[in-house]
Design a protein around this motif. Structure first.
Motif, mmCIF file in Angstrom:
data_model
loop_
_atom_site.group_PDB
_atom_site.id
_atom_site.type_symbol
_atom_site.label_atom_id
_atom_site.label_comp_id
_atom_site.label_asym_id
_atom_site.label_seq_id
_atom_site.Cartn_x
_atom_site.Cartn_y
_atom_site.Cartn_z
ATOM 1 N N VAL A 13 -4.956 3.030 10.045
ATOM 2 C CA VAL A 13 -5.120 1.719 9.420
ATOM 3 C C VAL A 13 -5.275 0.670 10.502
ATOM 4 O O VAL A 13 -4.550 0.689 11.506
ATOM 5 N N TRP A 52 3.645 1.676 1.157
ATOM 6 C CA TRP A 52 2.971 2.709 1.929
ATOM 7 C C TRP A 52 3.484 4.058 1.455
ATOM 8 O O TRP A 52 4.676 4.205 1.185
ATOM 9 N N PRO A 167 -5.058 -4.850 5.262
ATOM 10 C CA PRO A 167 -5.162 -3.507 5.841
ATOM 11 C C PRO A 167 -6.459 -2.802 5.444
ATOM 12 O O PRO A 167 -6.853 -2.805 4.282
ATOM 13 N N HIS A 169 -8.107 0.901 5.604
ATOM 14 C CA HIS A 169 -7.791 2.321 5.809
ATOM 15 C C HIS A 169 -9.045 3.055 6.259
ATOM 16 O O HIS A 169 -10.144 2.816 5.739
ATOM 17 N N HIS A 182 -6.820 -1.645 1.583
ATOM 18 C CA HIS A 182 -5.530 -1.170 1.081
ATOM 19 C C HIS A 182 -5.401 -1.502 -0.403
ATOM 20 O O HIS A 182 -5.706 -2.620 -0.813
#
Length: 184
Positions: A13, A52, A167, A169, A182
């Protein structure tokens, strides 16, 4: 650039730091150590609300905007600083209006070449992925690092500037990685 090295085939990430005064004022920051704005601090704090699905290994650029985002967004967690995650050195252009940014492929006077930056980012990402062990590597960095990464994962374009404190990914798929935002 078709001859770039490949990244390890594992998820990771990247998070661009929160908004800075340079972002807000449309100034080329590069290696200048500019502070987060009130909005940038709020963006970083909002990272605390994300969930997460596995343990994280946190890494950040040593520039204060990335360190501050990591500290605010992931309180109480260890953050390893990695100099390879810092923004590109734009040389004589740092501090100037964003409209004066030279072409990415040009090497600015007193600055870092684009290919050199891409190779630096490759080395930094690879090192962080190895050091993360079984944890998900999460790296708080800069727009230029994300753009270099996009080429390293096989995209043909660097794309748009990444949003602040969101974020991204990167998951391996076939012979490349796919970038997704994210999910909340």
């Amino acid at each position: 650039m078709s001859d770039l090295p490949r990244l390890p085939a594992r998820p990771f990430v990247l998070i661009r730091h929160g908004e800075t005064s340079a972002n807000r004022d449309q100034i080329i920051a590069g290696r200048l150590d500019v502070a987060l704005t009130d909005m940038g601090r709020a963006q970083a704090l909002a990272l605390q609300d994300l969930r997460w699905d596995q343990p994280l290994a946190l890494f950040a650029s040593p520039l204060s905007r990335a360190r501050g985002t990591a500290t605010l967004g992931f309180p109480g967690q260890t953050v390893t600083l990695h100099p390879g995650l810092r923004e590109r050195d734009w040389g004589v252009f740092e501090g100037r209006p964003l409209a004066e940014l030279p072409p990415r492929e040009a090497t600015p006077e007193g600055g870092e070449g684009w290919r050199a930056m891409i190779l630096r980012v490759h080395a930094a990402l690879t090192t962080c992925m190895i050091e993360a062990g079984p944890n998900l590597p999460v790296m708080i960095c800069h727009s230029g690092v994300i753009r270099a990464t996009r080429l390293l994962i096989g995209q043909v374009s660097v794309g748009e500037r990444a949003p602040n404190a969101l974020p991204l990914h990167y998951r391996p798929k076939d012979d490349h990685h796919e970038e997704t935002q994210h999910e909340l």
